[in-house]
Design an enzyme around this catalytic site. Structure first.
Site, PDB file in Angstrom:
ATOM      1  N   GLU A 169      -8.172   2.079  -4.729  1.00 31.30           N
ATOM      2  CA  GLU A 169      -8.203   1.725  -3.243  1.00 31.30           C
ATOM      3  C   GLU A 169      -8.867   2.814  -2.477  1.00 31.30           C
ATOM      4  OE1 GLU A 169      -4.421   0.190  -2.186  1.00 31.30           O
ATOM      5  OE2 GLU A 169      -4.676  -1.684  -3.199  1.00 31.30           O
ATOM      6  N   GLU A 354      -5.097  -6.363  -8.458  1.00 28.87           N
ATOM      7  CA  GLU A 354      -3.718  -6.265  -7.725  1.00 28.87           C
ATOM      8  C   GLU A 354      -3.700  -7.799  -6.818  1.00 28.87           C
ATOM      9  OE1 GLU A 354      -2.290  -3.136  -5.522  1.00 28.87           O
ATOM     10  OE2 GLU A 354      -2.799  -1.833  -6.722  1.00 28.87           O
TER      11      GLU A 354
HETATM   12  O1  IFM Z   1       1.925  -0.986  -3.568  1.00 29.42           O
HETATM   13  C1  IFM Z   1       0.768  -1.089  -3.198  1.00 29.42           C
HETATM   14  C2  IFM Z   1      -0.195  -0.188  -4.053  1.00 29.42           C
HETATM   15  O2  IFM Z   1       0.156   0.978  -4.506  1.00 29.42           O
HETATM   16  C3  IFM Z   1      -1.604  -0.270  -3.816  1.00 29.42           C
HETATM   17  N1  IFM Z   1      -2.042  -1.654  -3.388  1.00 29.42           N
HETATM   18  C4  IFM Z   1      -1.198  -2.568  -2.321  1.00 29.42           C
HETATM   19  C5  IFM Z   1       0.361  -2.424  -2.974  1.00 29.42           C
HETATM   20  C6  IFM Z   1       0.985  -3.083  -2.015  1.00 29.42           C
HETATM   21  O3  IFM Z   1       1.170  -2.540  -0.651  1.00 29.42           O
END
Ligand code: IFM
Length: 446
Positions: A169, A354
């Site tokens: 990210e 994710e």
């Molecule tokens: O917990 C985070 C993760 O570390 C990175 N992506 C989003 C998730 C939820 O906020």
């Protein structure tokens, strides 16, 4: 009753996994780890809910065998985890912490013994504390130190890593942390925001170059995307919505896949960009083997002149929200992936690295019936299935997250896990969503 029967409709070679990250679960007070900028950020009152930190987290360092077992028992075929830079190099560079190397050695062996594929990430936000006084990600030297850290990882573990992501990210690492100030190091300046938006991509390229020099073949980057929509149809709104889309999404897509930056944003950013940034763009756009997308929600953009630099703010919509206050909008996932594939990544395989939701899970009679989460997963998996039917090369899906964990500025107040963690005694209790994954991934009733 929501269910995950849809899992059975996916191709046999589709990867289902779960994801975590080092600082959020490991417990950095164990194993002679160095400190990261999150340890400093969380010490400042007001930055993190209840002044919590990742010191103990889920104590995964002590419980990793139980945690890996939970993944394989549920029938997943892959585990996405990250390496902690300060656990391996406590000062960020130089001295290696052998306890750190030994932990990841054991972890990787455990993952492999459980027949899971190792999806690793090099940087999921734990920047060594040492670099803070030297400008952190604003300093180009940090990108070189990241390359050196990458080399340590490659020399010790690459033969056992199924895949490697350079950065998790980049938007969060740069804009959220240096312009919006919500994450470590908590800076709030245009200069820092803009500079790190570029430097994090240089860091990606530096790591990529090292990885390739080891003849390694399965490398990508993980981008977090938000589906951006205008508040109304006025031309001024459409203009700032495009800007928001560029900053959140297209900045990274264009740089990585086309070697350029999107026009509206680069015009706004130009005054603050590092000298000769154009010369880095070819380096940044080296070919990738796959691209990961983290998807959670949409964002509605409204003109707001009080935001003097950008001229907009995100406002709330009227959809159902998760415990993060994030609207549930599965269609956004499909739209974003289609655009990524059609306009940028073309035939590069895509993974949802994710996806998941925070929920107010309650433990009642030893059980957590998180129906909302099962529905969330099911609705998003429907979109994934649709993408595959439309010939998009979507190859895998990772649920965020295996465990309830340290949710950054929200501390331990938000629960994203399919496994509940009792933070008083660190007991793990599989939620109904875990059982539903298991039922459909293994065909076994529990
Ligand atoms: O917990 C985070 C993760 O570390 C990175 N992506 C989003 C998730 C939820 O906020």
């Amino acid at each position: 009753m929501p269910d995950l029967k849809i899992i059975k409709d996916f191709p046999d070679d589709f990867t289902f996994g779960v994801a975590t990250s080092s600082y959020q679960i490991e417990g950095n007070s164990f194993g002679n780890s160095g400190l990261s900028h999150w340890d400093c950020f969380s010490k400042i009152k007001g930055n993190v809910y209840n002044n919590e930190s990742g010191k103990i987290a889920c104590a995964h360092i002590l419980n990793y065998k139980e945690d890996i077992k939970l993944i394989s028992e549920a029938g997943f075929s892959a585990y996405r985890f990250s390496f902690s830079w300060p656990r391996i190099l406590p000062d960020g560079k130089g001295r290696i912490n052998q306890d750190g190397i030994s932990f990841y050695d054991k972890l990787i062996d455990e993952i492999l013994e459980n027949n899971l594929k190792t999806f690793s990430t090099l940087y999921h936000w734990d920047l060594p504390k040492n670099f803070m006084s030297q400008g952190g990600w604003k300093n180009r030297d940090t990108t070189k130190w990241f390359a050196d850290f990458t080399d340590v990882i490659m020399r010790n573990f690459s033969d056992r890593l199924h895949s490697i992501a350079t950065i998790n990210e980049p938007w969060c690492v740069s804009w959220l942390s240096h312009y919006l100030g919500e994450h470590a190091p908590g800076e709030v300046t245009i200069e820092a925001g803009v500079k790190t938006m570029h430097m994090i991509l240089v860091a990606h390229a530096e790591a990529l170059q090292v990885i390739r020099s080891h003849n390694y073949k399965n490398v990508g980057i993980v981008l977090n995307k938000q589906f951006v929509q205008p508040f109304d149809e006025k031309s001024e709104t459409l203009k700032v919505t495009n800007l928001a889309d560029e900053i959140h999404n297209l900045w990274f897509d264009e740089a990585i896949f086309k070697g350029s930056y999107p026009t509206q944003t680069i015009k706004l950013f130009s005054k603050y960009m590092p000298d000769n940034f154009e010369e880095d763009l070819k380096f940044i756009s080296q070919p990738l083997d796959w691209v990961g997308v983290n998807y959670y929600t949409r964002s509605i953009i409204k003109v707001d002149k009080s935001e003097t630099f950008l001229g907009y703010k995100s406002v709330k919509g009227d959809l159902i929200v998760t415990d993060m206050g994030w609207e549930v909008f599965p269609e956004g996932l499909k739209n974003l992936i289609e655009r990524l594939h059609n306009k940028y990544s073309k035939n590069v395989p895509i993974f949802i690295t994710e996806n998941g939701m925070a929920n107010r899970d309650c433990l009642k009679n030893g059980k957590i019936n998180d129906f909302e989460r099962i529905k969330f997963y099911s609705d998003h998996l429907k979109q994934c299935k649709n993408l595959i039917e439309n010939d998009i090369p979507l190859k895998g899906y990772f649920a965020w997250s295996l465990l309830d964990n340290f949710e950054w500025a929200y501390g331990y107040s938000k629960r994203f896990g399919i496994v509940y963690v009792d933070f008083d005694n660190l007991e793990r209790i599989p939620k109904l969503s875990w059982k539903e994954f298991k039922k459909n991934l293994t065909n076994k009733e529990n």
